[in-house]
Scaffold this active site. Structure first.
Site, PDB file in Angstrom:
ATOM      1  N   LYS A 207       0.831  -1.217   0.000  1.00  0.00           N
ATOM      2  CA  LYS A 207       0.000   0.000   0.000  1.00  0.00           C
ATOM      3  C   LYS A 207       0.869   1.272   0.000  1.00  0.00           C
ATOM      4  O   LYS A 207       0.702   2.164  -0.831  1.00  0.00           O
ATOM      5  CB  LYS A 207      -0.927  -0.025   1.227  1.00  0.00           C
ATOM      6  N   CYS A 263      -4.669  11.116   1.133  1.00  0.00           N
ATOM      7  CA  CYS A 263      -3.754   9.963   1.242  1.00  0.00           C
ATOM      8  C   CYS A 263      -2.286  10.274   0.931  1.00  0.00           C
ATOM      9  O   CYS A 263      -1.421  10.064   1.792  1.00  0.00           O
ATOM     10  CB  CYS A 263      -4.237   8.843   0.332  1.00  0.00           C
ATOM     11  N   LYS A 266       0.046  12.397   3.483  1.00  0.00           N
ATOM     12  CA  LYS A 266       0.289  11.767   4.793  1.00  0.00           C
ATOM     13  C   LYS A 266       0.974  10.413   4.623  1.00  0.00           C
ATOM     14  O   LYS A 266       1.817  10.033   5.440  1.00  0.00           O
ATOM     15  CB  LYS A 266      -1.007  11.658   5.590  1.00  0.00           C
TER      16      LYS A 266
HETATM   17  P1  NAD Z   1     -12.532   9.384   7.201  1.00  0.00           P
HETATM   18  O1  NAD Z   1     -11.949  10.393   8.102  1.00  0.00           O
HETATM   19  O2  NAD Z   1     -13.374   9.832   6.041  1.00  0.00           O
HETATM   20  O3  NAD Z   1     -13.422   8.364   8.060  1.00  0.00           O
HETATM   21  C1  NAD Z   1     -13.020   7.784   9.278  1.00  0.00           C
HETATM   22  C2  NAD Z   1     -14.284   7.543  10.106  1.00  0.00           C
HETATM   23  O4  NAD Z   1     -13.955   6.720  11.228  1.00  0.00           O
HETATM   24  C3  NAD Z   1     -14.882   8.831  10.689  1.00  0.00           C
HETATM   25  O5  NAD Z   1     -16.236   8.952  10.277  1.00  0.00           O
HETATM   26  C4  NAD Z   1     -14.763   8.648  12.210  1.00  0.00           C
HETATM   27  O6  NAD Z   1     -15.832   9.215  12.927  1.00  0.00           O
HETATM   28  C5  NAD Z   1     -14.758   7.129  12.322  1.00  0.00           C
HETATM   29  N1  NAD Z   1     -14.176   6.585  13.555  1.00  0.00           N
HETATM   30  C6  NAD Z   1     -12.984   6.877  14.128  1.00  0.00           C
HETATM   31  N2  NAD Z   1     -12.783   6.124  15.224  1.00  0.00           N
HETATM   32  C7  NAD Z   1     -13.882   5.324  15.362  1.00  0.00           C
HETATM   33  C8  NAD Z   1     -14.275   4.326  16.278  1.00  0.00           C
HETATM   34  N3  NAD Z   1     -13.497   3.973  17.320  1.00  0.00           N
HETATM   35  N4  NAD Z   1     -15.475   3.732  16.123  1.00  0.00           N
HETATM   36  C9  NAD Z   1     -16.272   4.059  15.093  1.00  0.00           C
HETATM   37  N5  NAD Z   1     -15.951   4.999  14.168  1.00  0.00           N
HETATM   38  C10 NAD Z   1     -14.769   5.620  14.299  1.00  0.00           C
HETATM   39  O7  NAD Z   1     -11.322   8.501   6.679  1.00  0.00           O
HETATM   40  P2  NAD Z   1     -11.155   7.794   5.248  1.00  0.00           P
HETATM   41  O8  NAD Z   1     -10.767   8.778   4.195  1.00  0.00           O
HETATM   42  O9  NAD Z   1     -12.306   6.888   5.014  1.00  0.00           O
HETATM   43  O10 NAD Z   1      -9.841   6.921   5.538  1.00  0.00           O
HETATM   44  C11 NAD Z   1      -9.870   5.791   6.376  1.00  0.00           C
HETATM   45  C12 NAD Z   1      -8.575   5.035   6.177  1.00  0.00           C
HETATM   46  O11 NAD Z   1      -8.509   4.525   4.841  1.00  0.00           O
HETATM   47  C13 NAD Z   1      -7.316   5.849   6.374  1.00  0.00           C
HETATM   48  O12 NAD Z   1      -6.324   5.040   6.944  1.00  0.00           O
HETATM   49  C14 NAD Z   1      -6.929   6.236   4.953  1.00  0.00           C
HETATM   50  O13 NAD Z   1      -5.552   6.473   4.818  1.00  0.00           O
HETATM   51  C15 NAD Z   1      -7.325   4.991   4.198  1.00  0.00           C
HETATM   52  N6  NAD Z   1      -7.617   5.210   2.772  1.00  0.00           N
HETATM   53  C16 NAD Z   1      -8.344   6.289   2.392  1.00  0.00           C
HETATM   54  C17 NAD Z   1      -8.638   6.461   1.035  1.00  0.00           C
HETATM   55  C18 NAD Z   1      -9.416   7.664   0.564  1.00  0.00           C
HETATM   56  O14 NAD Z   1      -9.417   7.923  -0.624  1.00  0.00           O
HETATM   57  N7  NAD Z   1     -10.088   8.418   1.437  1.00  0.00           N
HETATM   58  C19 NAD Z   1      -8.196   5.532   0.088  1.00  0.00           C
HETATM   59  C20 NAD Z   1      -7.477   4.424   0.530  1.00  0.00           C
HETATM   60  C21 NAD Z   1      -7.199   4.270   1.883  1.00  0.00           C
END
Ligand code: NAD
Length: 432
Positions: A207, A263, A266
């Site tokens: 990743k 992404c 960070k």
């Molecule tokens: P985001 O901030 O949109 O969503 C995270 C969610 O998790 C939030 O709604 C938050 O309230 C919730 N949360 C946090 N702690 C919690 C808990 N203990 N219980 C329940 N809910 C909880 O984040 P995202 O963009 O979806 O990214 C999530 C992960 O996926 C990250 O590690 C990111 O690097 C990875 N990722 C993101 C993308 C992208 O395009 N956004 C693509 C690939 C990977």
């Protein structure tokens, strides 16, 4: 199959909608109560093409539900995805795993039966092995496995990326976990999409190495764009000529203001930090990170110099999201440029098709406009920051009537210099 997804943000919601569409029974959990209440009312918290229709369809068929109470869903789920955020830790580039640990501890404490914890959040190499210890400590009696299943979706085409992936990467250590993951992705597996099983460490590294490689490709072409600006070459021609070589390929080879989004910035920093902890200096990726951080300032200085901006001048900024077809403004280069200009006393009139309100909450000094033309009125310079389709065919004769000065900074190279120069504008593309 019953699946729980903890974290209903970009990745969690898209994964939940797609997995329920595969036929699984999915519960999406989030501790953000407002978000869950909105989802229950059919309000989708993010802008992602097609997501509203997919969510509605699967909610109607009762395969997709939402809750803020993790306990409700765990009773029947054997597979729990963790899709919470992993932001940069303050003051250093490493990934903050506190949300992942917190979620895993909560799940572990509430579970009596076997659970497969699937880490979808992006976590550095070694994190899933540490997670095993965190879970053991939270509930020493629990029988469980951990799988690393990094997500590769792109915002703006997330559903298609999830439903038709180039590959699915799964780090597992037991046959039981492997069988369960094959069941989760059965519809993809049956349609011959590659599902690759690896060690936990390899999945985590795939990743970060993938994102770092793509960030490097973008940065490479941006550096060549700087050379083009000083040498008379045209980066669009150079990119095209390079991209036609199949070994290079044309994707991620478009010059622009630098990579942004939730992404790449960070993840590049976290990758460098993880390598340091493993006594390795990722010199190429460190150079990429530095170049990208400095690029916004370089571009802003160019905008100020070429249009002779003074305090209290007005600039129009078209596009605020970090790329088109999303309302995500995390690490958006447009917003970084806006902040630097605002700090110099310049007024920013901006317009974006979907992300204005969310951008305003980040920077209250932005002046929001109803459309691109309103944003260009009385502007001394126009910056095209995001290549939304609706900016590709602007009526520049209309804009010309109301602009005080006719300088355009097309950071995404969506126009031909000659067309705008013929209309009397001074035009600055990127790398031309
Ligand atoms: P985001 O901030 O949109 O969503 C995270 C969610 O998790 C939030 O709604 C938050 O309230 C919730 N949360 C946090 N702690 C919690 C808990 N203990 N219980 C329940 N809910 C909880 O984040 P995202 O963009 O979806 O990214 C999530 C992960 O996926 C990250 O590690 C990111 O690097 C990875 N990722 C993101 C993308 C992208 O395009 N956004 C693509 C690939 C990977």
């Amino acid at each position: 199959m019953k699946i729980t997804i903890v974290g209903t943000g970009y990745v969690g919601l898209v994964s939940g909608a797609c997995l329920s569409d595969f036929g699984h029974q999915v519960v999406c959990v989030d501790k953000n109560l407002e978000r869950i209440q909105d989802l229950k009312k059919g309000i989708i918290p993010i802008y992602e093409p097609g997501l509203d229709i997919l969510v509605k369809k699967n909610v109607k068929s009762r395969r997709l539900t939402f809750t803020d109470n993790i306990d409700d869903s765990l009773r029947s789920s054997e597979v729990v995805f963790i899709a919470v955020g992993t932001p940069s830790r303050r003051g250093e580039g490493g990934a903050d795993l506190s949300y992942v640990h917190e979620a895993a501890q909560e799940i572990a404490k509430m579970s009596d039966n076997y659970i497969l914890f699937v880490t979808k959040s992006t976590v550095p190499v070694g994190s899933n092995r540490d997670l095993i210890k965190v879970i053991e400590k939270a509930n020493p009696e629990l029988k469980f496995d951990v799988a690393s299943n990094p997500e590769f979706l792109r915002e703006g085409s997330a559903i298609d990326d999830f439903m038709r992936p180039d590959r699915v990467v799964v780090g597992v250590e037991s046959e039981r976990a492997k069988e369960l993951m094959l069941e989760v992705y059965k519809p993809l597996y049956l349609r011959d999409f590659p599902i690759m099983f690896t060690s936990l460490e390899s999945a985590e590294t795939i990743k970060y190495a993938s994102n770092a490689f793509l960030a490097t490709k973008i940065t490479f072409i941006n550096e060549i764009a700087q050379l083009c600006e000083n040498s008379g070459a045209d980066i669009k021609e150079v990119s095209k000529g390079m991209g036609l070589d199949e070994r290079i390929g044309n994707k991620f080879l478009h010059a622009g203001p630098g990579y942004g989004g939730s992404c790449f910035p960070k993840d590049v920093k976290a990758f460098i930090s993880t390598a340091e902890k493993n006594n390795v200096n990722l010199s190429i990726i460190s150079a990429v990170d530095k170049f990208n951080d400095e690029r916004v300032e370089r571009i802003t200085s160019k905008i100020i110099a070429k249009s002779n901006l003074q305090k209290e001048d007005t600039v129009s900024l078209l596009g605020l999201s970090f790329k088109p077809n999303t309302d995500d403004i995390r690490d958006s280069t447009s917003l970084k440029i806006a902040k630097l200009l605002i700090n110099k006393g310049i007024r920013i009139k901006s317009y974006d098709p979907v992300s204005m309100e969310i951008a305003k909450s980040e920077n209250t000094e932005l002046i929001l406009c109803n459309n691109a033309y309103e944003a260009c009125e009385d502007a001394k310079a126009i910056i095209i920051g995001t290549e939304w389709n609706e900016f590709r065919a602007l009526d520049f004769l209309k804009i010309k009537k109301h602009a005080t000065n006719l300088v355009i900074f097309d950071l995404r190279n969506i126009y031909k210099a000659k067309d705008l120069k013929d209309l009397g504008f001074e035009y600055f593309g990127t790398g031309k």
